[in-house]
Design a protein around this motif. Structure first.
Motif, mmCIF file in Angstrom:
data_model
loop_
_atom_site.group_PDB
_atom_site.id
_atom_site.type_symbol
_atom_site.label_atom_id
_atom_site.label_comp_id
_atom_site.label_asym_id
_atom_site.label_seq_id
_atom_site.Cartn_x
_atom_site.Cartn_y
_atom_site.Cartn_z
ATOM 1 N N SER A 339 0.804 -1.227 0.000
ATOM 2 C CA SER A 339 0.000 0.000 0.000
ATOM 3 C C SER A 339 0.835 1.276 0.000
ATOM 4 O O SER A 339 0.287 2.363 -0.133
ATOM 5 N N VAL A 360 -3.698 4.714 -2.983
ATOM 6 C CA VAL A 360 -4.214 3.911 -4.090
ATOM 7 C C VAL A 360 -4.084 4.703 -5.390
ATOM 8 O O VAL A 360 -4.470 5.868 -5.474
ATOM 9 N N ASP A 501 -0.589 -2.600 -6.617
ATOM 10 C CA ASP A 501 -1.688 -3.571 -6.565
ATOM 11 C C ASP A 501 -1.288 -4.936 -7.105
ATOM 12 O O ASP A 501 -2.072 -5.894 -7.027
#
Length: 579
Positions: A339, A360, A501
């Motif tokens: 993250s 993100v 991701d």
């Protein structure tokens, strides 16, 4: 030659030059000027403001006698560059190497540092990041007490010395990043106040008074800092700037100084035809820092990511005090690896409040991560570094992570010399109270503060690297490990893939091991001193830190405190906690 200076509130300004004083004429915007035809490169001068002074030029390009001496005219056009074919380097996919000029070599100069560039080339790094080089009081300092921000520390070699070093780096294929400090100025030798409203009138941080970025007269103050940044990139051929503690920039304007600086640097990059990077040091955990201005961000190329450092440090050292307490378990490391940050709107025990926002959508190359840096070593009372076994594991994770890795000088061979906090203030009251000020800065972090005297020359000398250590077997072995990791990162696209991701991490509930998946590659780490068996078929072993690595029907067995990079023959089911 025309001398110019900004002094908007002054009623009379003179330039002291050529053994006399000459009156300067007021112009638009608070600028004063005087034409002295006989002055030229090397001529010393100072400004007298309403009878006070002479003071150094706020935009002095050279301070040959130090921060308390006169300024000297310096003509950038007199230096002959040999880097005409240099096209610059993109930060994406790069590895950074941070160093302090004064302690990198016994001599502590740009010239001596240039003699070590082949070592860095063979290591495989792409950028050299210099800690601040602005003039400081005395002969030794970390650089964050700098004044005369347009000049270069004469102890290191002055402006020509810096240019020669940058030129040598470019010939060797290395880019150069320069650490600059715009959130405060040093407490000694700072003569900006008589000239104009450079300061905001309140303490901006622990380190000093805030600069005036949004009050009356701040237009020219902002130009002072943006002009300084452009000077390094344009006139010194620097490839990027690391901006110190931008969270201490107090700016309430609609367009933040950083966004303004980003636009100016982008325009310069178009002019010079090479990429220019801006890296912010920020503890805000705010992704707006690295988003473009047109998307509501501040436009930084990248930012330092302390959360990655803290999680790596805790995993390999076992420490959990102070701001490390939230990072003490492997799930914290798993989160930062996938993250970018741990605190993305979560509660920070050290701060006693919720902290940060989610990253993100932010690629990992915009986050500069490290296992060690000048702060994290130098803010320890004894300036002690991680031991070799911890470096081996930490480097393996750092250099296979999705971030932009940064190393600190000497880390690559496990240098035994500490990196202590040191200074050399001229004024007795600053010299005598430096240790006390330093201790106050870390009240509540360490159980006890037992640090060497920052003002003692021995503290500085103890911090110099001992290059003879490289010849010792244990240090040479670690250096080879770092070289192999960097080479592997550049050879295998999975290891430099910045997409967070796509990173998967599995951790042992008991905290013994971790597996990080980078595409079809698996990075296995055993943090314990005992051998551990992981139920995974290693397939092709790409790189191992220690022997023997064995595999049987139960899985792969790793020696104590070791790391393995392998390519399993097929996808496997997760064995532990998965992120």
């Amino acid at each position: 030659m025309i001398f110019e200076v900004w002094a908007p509130k002054a009623t009379a300004v003179e330039v002291e030059v050529m053994e006399g004083r000459r009156a300067m004429s007021p112009g638009e915007g608070g600028w004063w000027s005087a034409d002295v035809p006989e002055a030229g490169h090397g001529t010393t001068y100072g400004f007298v403001v309403d009878g006070g002074g002479p003071y150094p030029d706020p935009r002095s390009r050279r301070q040959p006698e130090g921060v308390f001496g006169p300024s000297a005219v310096y003509d950038h056009g007199r230096f002959t560059w040999s880097d005409h074919d240099w096209k610059g380097l993109d930060l994406r996919g790069a590895v950074i190497y941070e160093l302090h000029v004064g302690t990198f070599t016994p001599e502590g100069t740009f010239a001596a540092a240039a003699e070590k560039l082949q070592h860095l080339v063979e290591l495989g790094v792409d950028f050299v990041e210099l800690m601040p080089v602005a003039p400081v009081p005395g002969g030794r300092n970390w650089g964050y007490d700098g004044v005369d921000l347009y000049a270069v520390n004469e102890t290191y070699g002055g402006p020509d010395g810096l240019k020669t070093f940058v030129d040598a780096c470019h010939r060797a294929g290395l880019g150069v990043i320069l650490d600059v400090v715009y959130n405060h100025l040093g407490p000694s030798g700072n003569f900006l106040r008589p000239f104009g409203p450079y300061f905001a009138g309140f303490e901006g941080s622990y380190w000093g008074e805030a600069v005036n970025l949004d009050g009356p007269g701040s237009d020219e103050v902002r130009r002072y800092f943006t002009g300084n940044a452009l000077q390094w990139l344009r006139d010194f051929h620097i490839d990027g700037l690391r901006l110190d503690a931008v969270h201490a920039l107090h700016d309430k304007r609609a367009k933040h100084l950083l966004a303004e600086l980003s636009e100016e640097v982008d325009a310069l990059a178009c002019s010079v035809g090479r990429p220019l990077s801006l890296i912010a040091e920020s503890d805000l955990n705010d992704p707006r820092m690295v988003r473009p201005p047109e998307a509501g961000g501040l436009g930084m190329t990248a930012q330092w990511d302390d959360d990655v450092h803290h999680a790596l440090h805790c995993a390999v050292s076992g420490e959990s005090h102070g701001y490390y307490q939230d990072f003490a378990r492997l799930p914290a490391l798993a989160k930062v690896l996938t993250s970018g940050v741990l605190h993305d709107g979560t509660y920070s025990t050290f701060r006693g409040r919720v902290h940060g926002r989610s990253y993100v959508g932010v690629p990992g190359h915009r986050l500069v991560a490290c296992l060690q840096n000048h702060d994290q070593i130098g803010n320890r009372p004894q300036g002690d570094r991680l031991p070799i076994p911890a470096l081996k594991l930490g480097a393996g994770l750092l250099l296979t992570s999705p971030f932009t890795p940064m190393l600190f000088m000497g880390e690559e061979w496990g240098a035994r010399s500490p990196f202590l906090f040191f200074s050399d203030h001229v004024e007795p009251h600053l010299r005598e109270t430096e240790a006390e000020r330093r201790e106050r800065e870390f009240v509540g972090f360490w159980p006890a503060w037992d640090a060497p005297d920052p003002s003692a020359e021995e503290t500085f000398l103890a911090s110099k690297l001992d290059w003879s250590e490289v010849k010792e077997e244990a240090h040479w072995s670690l250096l080879c490990w770092y070289r192999d990791l960097i080479a592997l990162r550049k050879a295998l696209p999975e290891l430099s893939d910045p997409r967070l991701d796509r990173v998967r991490v599995e951790t042992d509930p008991d905290g013994a091991w971790l597996i990080m998946w980078r595409g079809s590659l698996a990075v296995l780490v055993n943090f314990t001193p005992d051998s551990v068996t992981l139920p995974l078929t290693p397939g092709t072993i790409v790189l191992a830190s220690d022997e023997p690595v064995t595999a049987d029907g139960e899985g792969v067995r790793l020696p104590g405190q070791s790391l393995l990079i392998c390519r399993p023959p097929a996808p496997v089911e997760p064995m532990g906690q998965r992120v």
